[in-house]
Design a protein around this motif. Sequence first.
Motif, PDB file in Angstrom:
ATOM      1  N   GLN A 232     -11.229   7.900  25.665  1.00 24.77           N
ATOM      2  CA  GLN A 232      -9.804   7.750  25.427  1.00 24.77           C
ATOM      3  C   GLN A 232      -8.932   8.774  26.138  1.00 24.77           C
ATOM      4  O   GLN A 232      -7.954   8.425  26.788  1.00 24.77           O
TER       5      GLN A 232
ATOM      6  N   PHE B 177     -13.276   2.977  28.402  1.00 25.02           N
ATOM      7  CA  PHE B 177     -13.185   4.345  28.911  1.00 25.02           C
ATOM      8  C   PHE B 177     -12.957   5.328  27.779  1.00 25.02           C
ATOM      9  O   PHE B 177     -12.401   4.994  26.739  1.00 25.02           O
TER      10      PHE B 177
ATOM     11  N   ASP C 199      -5.865   9.401  33.052  1.00 22.78           N
ATOM     12  CA  ASP C 199      -6.127   8.642  34.271  1.00 22.78           C
ATOM     13  C   ASP C 199      -4.966   7.757  34.693  1.00 22.78           C
ATOM     14  O   ASP C 199      -4.835   7.421  35.855  1.00 22.78           O
ATOM     15  N   THR C 200      -4.147   7.328  33.742  1.00 18.78           N
ATOM     16  CA  THR C 200      -3.049   6.436  34.100  1.00 18.78           C
ATOM     17  C   THR C 200      -1.788   7.249  34.357  1.00 18.78           C
ATOM     18  O   THR C 200      -1.563   8.286  33.723  1.00 18.78           O
ATOM     19  N   PRO C 201      -0.964   6.784  35.295  1.00 18.02           N
ATOM     20  CA  PRO C 201       0.270   7.512  35.586  1.00 18.02           C
ATOM     21  C   PRO C 201       1.164   7.643  34.356  1.00 18.02           C
ATOM     22  O   PRO C 201       1.867   8.650  34.216  1.00 18.02           O
ATOM     23  N   ILE C 202       1.118   6.669  33.442  1.00 16.70           N
ATOM     24  CA  ILE C 202       2.000   6.740  32.276  1.00 16.70           C
ATOM     25  C   ILE C 202       1.583   7.895  31.367  1.00 16.70           C
ATOM     26  O   ILE C 202       2.424   8.618  30.839  1.00 16.70           O
ATOM     27  N   GLY C 203       0.268   8.065  31.218  1.00 16.37           N
ATOM     28  CA  GLY C 203      -0.223   9.189  30.411  1.00 16.37           C
ATOM     29  C   GLY C 203       0.203  10.516  31.016  1.00 16.37           C
ATOM     30  O   GLY C 203       0.704  11.415  30.321  1.00 16.37           O
TER      31      GLY C 203
ATOM     32  N   GLY D 274      -9.066   8.505  29.844  1.00 16.57           N
ATOM     33  CA  GLY D 274      -8.367   7.277  30.217  1.00 16.57           C
ATOM     34  C   GLY D 274      -6.871   7.465  30.189  1.00 16.57           C
ATOM     35  O   GLY D 274      -6.146   6.996  31.066  1.00 16.57           O
ATOM     36  N   PHE D 275      -6.398   8.176  29.180  1.00 17.66           N
ATOM     37  CA  PHE D 275      -4.962   8.442  29.038  1.00 17.66           C
ATOM     38  C   PHE D 275      -4.455   9.243  30.236  1.00 17.66           C
ATOM     39  O   PHE D 275      -3.445   8.930  30.853  1.00 17.66           O
TER      40      PHE D 275
END
Lengths: 233, 248
Positions: A18, A16, A24-28, A21-22
């Motif tokens: 970058q 993905f 896209d994730t809950p942590i990002g 993608g970052f």
Amino acid sequence: MSAPAIAKPNVAAKNFSQLAGFWDTPIGKKAVMAVTGVILFGFVVGHMLGNLQIFLGAEKLDAYAALLHSMPGVLWMARLVLLGSVGLHILAAVQLTLQSWEARPRGYVKKEPVAATYAGRTMRWSGPIIAAFVVYHLLHFTFGAAHPDFQPSKVYQNVVTGFQVWPVSLFYIVAMVLLGFHLQHGLWSMFQSLGFSHPRYTPKLKQFATVFATVIVAGNCSIPIAVLAGLVK
Amino acid sequence: MRLILHVWRQKSPNDEGRMVRYETNHADPHMSFLEMLDVLNEELISNGEEPIAFDHDCREGICGSCGFMINGKAHGGHPGTTVCQLHMRHFKDGDELYLEPWRAKAFPVLKDLVVDRSAFDRIIAAGGFISVRTGSAPDGNDILVPKEAADRAMDAAQCIGCGACVASCPNASASLFVGAKISHLGSLPQGKPEQEIRAMRMVAQMNEELFGTCTNLGECEATCPKHIPLEVIARMNRDYLAASWKHR
């Protein structure tokens, strides 16, 4: 565990882009919330310290306001950074909240919190109310549109006449208490979101967050209370 | 002792499901919660009714099979206890208890109190492992493991994958589970080479499985039967953020 079949394709191998993608994730997203939270927290501290000059008299406060306005470049830079931070903070919060709501389409008949604090559980209430307050606050003291007796660049006078209307002061005080709750959870939570947690220091951090949130609430509320009590006129 | 139970009954994944009220007079303070349900099921069977389905295996609190909500708390909310190790002495005669399955989109209900937790299996398959060379066995103690790292890895490795963290989380987040696996493997030298790609892959899979997002409330830590600390979530965040930073 039942149904051992590993049916879904493994997304991990997917390449993905970058940045997307970052985000896209809950942590990002949480990391973005933490960083923008630090910026907004810094603003809250600075804003309070600036405003407390009201206790030094009208000349001092009006001179401070004039000083800020004498540097339009810096002022607008700060405003843009704050606006961007607020925007990202809210966007991430909304997306994360929606993801969490979708993650439990059917709730429990009975659910008891075991450890969650009041501040933590009400972040999604305190947040939008503070956002609504900020809009009102800007219309009230910055643009004057919501202030019946607004005098441009007469900050001290605007504050006094504004807070003499008790429902307005009450709304300010309620909003500040909610801000205190929001900060109490947010201040230590941002460290967790960025990956810092320590059995020795995290409890201290939580204590610090509570103390600091209390200081912010007390400092900000002292102004409408002082006006209503007639100490500042 | 007499108990009034409100139990979630659902015939199949597609059945709508409902709470059904049961009364039993045969509960004993020495029974485990599951033994109490066994006795109730015997009564149901002798009355020609369908017994209540629930997952269980070792009944020693170490396999991770059992688990459901009792009065809105995962595993009943007693520290470090799974429902199979929860004893009826914690309840009083005449208590009214609500039994519900873990609720999460990622954990569809299969029947009654049984949910499908294969989302956890897929997260493990995405990165919850270490790669080793096959062939002759390496010398014992060839790789030195600091005592502190071994302790921390063991603490995280206690996770039995029961799903209580997801069930108790107001956001239905799987962060404690994923954090435990990442902390367990990442704390050991054998797990270091894949530390970053593991975080990237497991987090991506967790997201793909439609779990919710962590808001650091600590409900998972408080109801985890294995006392997995919230610290493992920070570890997951740290590994993931570091990995995304270094990833080219």
